[in-house]
Design a protein around this motif. Sequence first.
Motif, PDB file in Angstrom:
ATOM      1  N   ASP A  39       0.762  -1.045   0.125  1.00  0.00           N
ATOM      2  CA  ASP A  39      -0.026   0.075  -0.039  1.00  0.00           C
ATOM      3  C   ASP A  39       0.799   1.079   0.144  1.00  0.00           C
ATOM      4  N   GLU A  57      -0.001   4.045   0.128  1.00  0.00           N
ATOM      5  CA  GLU A  57      -0.589   5.455   0.950  1.00  0.00           C
ATOM      6  C   GLU A  57      -0.550   6.484  -0.024  1.00  0.00           C
ATOM      7  N   CYS A  83      -2.690   9.219  -1.307  1.00  0.00           N
ATOM      8  CA  CYS A  83      -4.068   9.487  -1.406  1.00  0.00           C
ATOM      9  C   CYS A  83      -4.139  11.004  -1.977  1.00  0.00           C
ATOM     10  N   ASN A  87      -3.027  14.257  -0.352  1.00  0.00           N
ATOM     11  CA  ASN A  87      -1.646  14.467  -0.168  1.00  0.00           C
ATOM     12  C   ASN A  87      -1.014  15.185  -1.367  1.00  0.00           C
ATOM     13  N   ASP A 110       3.477  13.266  -4.558  1.00  0.00           N
ATOM     14  CA  ASP A 110       2.774  13.961  -3.193  1.00  0.00           C
ATOM     15  C   ASP A 110       3.789  14.377  -2.383  1.00  0.00           C
ATOM     16  N   ARG A 125       5.647  13.301  -0.103  1.00  0.00           N
ATOM     17  CA  ARG A 125       6.955  12.586  -0.020  1.00  0.00           C
ATOM     18  C   ARG A 125       7.755  12.263  -1.151  1.00  0.00           C
ATOM     19  N   TYR A 161       2.995   3.138  -9.528  1.00  0.00           N
ATOM     20  CA  TYR A 161       3.381   4.069  -8.362  1.00  0.00           C
ATOM     21  C   TYR A 161       4.840   3.758  -8.247  1.00  0.00           C
TER      22      TYR A 161
END
Lengths: 396, 279
Positions: free
Chosen positions: B143, B145, B147, B150, B245, B247, B269
Motif C-alpha cells: 500500500d 498510501e 492519497c 496529499n 505527493d 513525500r 506507483y
Amino acid sequence: MDCVVTGGNVKVLAKAIHSLSRIGEELYVEPQEDGLALRSVNSSRSAYACFLFAPLFFSRFTTPSGQTFRCKMAIKSVQAVFRSLASLEKTVEKCHIQLDEQKNRLTFTLHCKHGLLKTHNLSFQDSESLQAVFDKDSCANEFRSQPRLLVDTVIHFPQSVDEVTVSVNDERMWFRNHVEDEAEQARAMLTELCLASDEFDHFAVKSHGSITFCLKELRGLLVFAESTGLPITMYFDEPGSPVVLSVTDSVLEGNFVLATLSEDAGHRKNNSRGGRSPQPPPPPDDFMNDDMDSFIIAMDTSMAPGPSTSRPSTSRSDYSTCSKQSTAANHRTRHRSEEEEEEEEDNTDDLDRPPNKKFCSLFFGSVLPPSSQMTTQPVISQEVLASDSEDDPQDE
Amino acid sequence: MPLLTQSQADDEEYVLVASLDNARNLSNILKAITFKDHAIFSATPNGLKVTVEDSKCMQANAFIQAEIFQEFTIKEDLVGFQVNLTVLLDCLNIFGGSTVPGVSTALRMCYKGYGYPLTLFLEEGGVVTVCKINTQEPEEPIDFEFCSSNVTNKVILLSESLKEAFSELDMTSEVLQITMSPNQPYFRLSTFGNSGNAHYDYPKDSDMMELFKCTKTQTNRYKMSLLKPSTKALALSCKVSVRTDSRGFLSLQYLVRNDDGQICFVEYYCCPDEEVEEE
C-alpha cells in the motif's frame, strides 16, 4: 559559437550527422569563417568525411571572434539528439546550438511543436585539427550522377561485401566486388555491374584504370545524398590515391575521402600467410625515420585557408604532437597485431575494424604533400617526438 | 457464446467467472504491466485488478471494470490469487493472436477458489482450448498510501507528447528526474547519462497539457529501470496523469481504450530514489 537551424534544414543536419557516424565514432566540430564544419575519420584513418555548412544554411550563425574553437565528441551522443529522423520534420521547428565555454558543453536545444523543448547538454573534448589532404581538381577522372544511380548499383552488393573495385574506360564504368585470395575467388559470389557513360550527368575520363575501396563508408554518403536528392560527384586518379565523393548545393558541401588499394598490393596472387609483402616493413621504434608517422591528419587542405590551420598546431605543439605520437604508436601496434590476428582467424566480424590495413598506410603515402609549407610542421613535431617518445628504446 | 453451455453445470463451484468475447480486451492491457513473471489478481464485484511489483518500490496495477466483461460473476467480496503472468498471456494468445478483423478469441475465465487452478476456456473459429494454470497464495500488494489529499502536483498530458520523450530517454542515465513547478520549467523530465544531460520541458500552456495543477516546486529522481516498463502502458494510452505527493512518491495513471472503445486504467506507483527538494 551560437547558431540556429530552422525548418527542413534540421533534418539535413541530422542526416549529415548520421552519415558521418558511418565513418567514425567521433564527431569533430569546428565553426569557421565560412561555416560550420563537421568531420569524422575512421579508426584506421583510411576514410574521412567532412560536411561544411555555409552561414546561409543557418538562420543565425555567430562564431567566437578571434580564437578558433574546435572540439570532438562521441558521435552517438549527437545522434541521440536527432534520434527519430521521421518525426524531426514534423515536430521540430528549430534547433539551437550553443557553446558553453565555462562548462565545456555544447548545448543542442530543439524547439518542437506544442511548446515542447528538448535540451541536450553534451560534453566535449578539445581536439586537434582534423583535415585531410586532397585535391579534387587535379584528379584525372570525374563523374557526376544522380544519387539513385549509385544507390541502385550498390544495392546489388550484399552487406558482407567489404571492398568494391571500380574500373573505367572512355565509355563505361564497372563495379565489381573485390575478393583478395585466389582460393576465395573460387568460392565467393562475384558480382559485376556495368554503367554506360550516358547514365551519368558528367563522365570525364583522362586515365583508364581501376580503383578498389571500402564500400561500407560509401553507403553513408549515399544515404545522405539520396534523402537530399543532391547529385554525387566522384573524383579519382590512380590506385593508391584516395577517391573523393562530393555532394554540393548552395549552402552545404559534403566530401567523403576514401583510401584506395595501391597497384602492387592489388597484384598479389599466391598469397596466404605472410604474403603481405607489399606492406611496409615493421617500422623501427625511432620515429624520426618514419615519414608516414610524422603527420597524422593535421595538414593543409586545398579547401581551408592556409594560415589558420598551421597556427593552432604550433600553439598546442606539445600536447598535440604527443597525442599524435601516441595515436601513431597505438595505430602501429594494432597494425601489427591485427596482421597476426587476421592470419589466425577469419576476419571481419567487427565491421568497425579497418577492412584492410593496406588502405591506411597507402592513404598517407599517397598524400605526402610536396609543398615546403607542409614539411616545416613535421620537422618541428619530429624534434619533439624524439625527446618525448614513449617507445624510446632506452626506456625499455 | 458457445462456451457457456459446456461448463454450466460447474458454475455452482466457481467463485469467479469472467467472460469476454474478445480476449484481447484483457491481454492487451495485461501486456502493459508485464515486466515481472508473477501477478496478483484481486477480483471484487467492481471488477478485476491485476498487480505487479518490483523491488518493493514500484507497483503497477491494471483495472478492468466488471462492465467490460460480457459476464462477471463473483460469489465473494474479494477473490485473490497469484499466477504466472507470462503463462497467462501465452494462453490468452494461444490461437496466435491474429488481427484479422472479425476474428477474435473468446475467453471464459473460471476460478474455484483457494488451492484450485485458474481455468481458461478459449475459443476461436469453433476450436476450443482449455488451459489450467496453477495459482499461488496471493501476496499482499504494497500500500503506497498515495492519497489525493496529499497530492502536491498534478498534470494531465496527452500521451502522444510523452511517447516520443520516453522512447528517446537516455538509457545510460540511472535515474529519471521529474521536476514539477508552478514556475518555469513547469514540467521537466531530465536524464543524466554518459555523454551529458538532457531535459524535456512541457510548458503549462501547451496544447498537450490538459490539466496543470502544481502548488510547489518539486524535483524527484526515480530509478530509470523501474520506470522504463511504464513505456508499454504509455504506448497503449491516450492520456496520462502524473502526480507527486509530499513525500515525492510518483503516481502515473494511464487511460487506455480497448478494442471496443471501452475505458480501462493502468496505474504505476514509484518511490523516489533520493529526495531533492528544490534546485
